[in-house]
Design an enzyme around this catalytic site. Structure first.
Site, short mmCIF file in Angstrom:
data_model
loop_
_atom_site.label_atom_id
_atom_site.label_comp_id
_atom_site.label_asym_id
_atom_site.label_seq_id
_atom_site.Cartn_x
_atom_site.Cartn_y
_atom_site.Cartn_z
CG ASP A 189 -0.28 -0.08 2.53
OD1 ASP A 189 0.95 -0.31 2.56
OD2 ASP A 189 -0.95 0.05 3.56
CD GLU A 224 8.04 -0.58 11.94
OE1 GLU A 224 7.21 -0.29 11.07
OE2 GLU A 224 7.73 -0.68 13.14
#
Length: 258
Positions: free
Chosen positions: A122, A208
């Site tokens: 996306d 992350e």
């Protein structure tokens, strides 16, 4: 004038491995089409497309066959218990991509040149981003546009080193960076065989950091994109589709894949 140095032939370029988790939804084929149209213009890119599914879908299988670029098509379902809002997404799929990469390279002698990048379906990627990440020695970083409730987030760089993070969301994170904001050399992935995305105790937005903590330090990060002052990737996200006028019965006489 001076003759510019000859560019090395394509074979000398490190391969970029793009891991893309994907799942079935109305916009899926449109997202993958946009991404493939970008990737097709990048030299030596290998796409690792990982479906969140118990089996490969017909739609994605057909898509990959026609995409015209080097692609590995994997699938792994997210366990039902992890599908709740507020939990990290695509963990199993990214880990499946990492496992494939390690398995493929485990018997080859080092050094193996290559760069890994997590390319969600996306986002919108500038071709310049791939030029920037290709020279990654360990872990490189850059700004991401339209993310975290801001126009952009970025690593703050002084004297060529990352010293902090410009972010609107949880600035206390060890690596306040989006999944699309970093790349890792293949050698680092292979020399840290246990580095994966964690399910247990991981919160959204911490994935992350939890991953990068296992393989590098903030001091070691390599700033790209003009010392992290250029936005080359945007978290654009496709608008939720309005299917309010889809008929429930008296469907079309042909079945069309969208």
């Amino acid at each position: 004038g001076r003759v510019p140095p000859r560019q090395p032939p394509g074979a000398a370029l490190p391969t970029i491995y793009a891991i893309t988790p994907t799942y079935s939804r109305p916009v899926q084929k449109a997202e993958l089409t946009r991404l493939a149209n970008t990737f097709r213009q990048v030299a030596r890119l290998h796409w690792i497309l990982v479906e969140d599914a118990a089996a490969r879908s017909e739609l994605v299988s057909r898509f990959v066959a026609a995409a015209g670029l080097p692609c590995t098509h994997l699938h792994v379902p997210t366990p039902r218990r992890y599908k709740r809002p507020g939990l990290p997404r695509a963990t199993e799929q990214r880990n499946a991509g990492l496992a494939w990469l390690r398995q493929r390279h485990q018997h080859l002698p080092p050094p193996q040149s290559g760069v890994l990048f997590f390319a969600d379906d996306d986002n919108t990627y500038s071709l310049e981003l791939f030029q920037e990440m290709r020279t990654t020695r360990k872990v490189s970083v850059w700004p991401v546009g339209l993310v975290g409730g801001r126009r952009y987030e970025r690593p703050v760089v002084e004297n060529g080193k990352v010293v902090g993070w410009y972010t609107g969301w949880r600035a206390d994170r060890p690596f306040a960076i989006d999944m699309a904001g970093f790349a890792v050399s293949l050698q680092v992935i292979l020399s840290h065989p246990k580095a994966v995305f964690k399910r247990r105790g991981s919160q959204p937005g911490m994935q992350e950091s939890d991953f990068l903590k296992q393989i590098t330090t903030v001091e070691e990060l390599e700033p790209k994109a003009n010392n992290c002052t250029k936005v080359l990737v945007w978290h654009t996200r496709t608008e939720k589709v309005n299917l309010a006028n889809e008929p429930k019965y008296h469907l079309d006489t042909v079945n069309i894949e969208v």
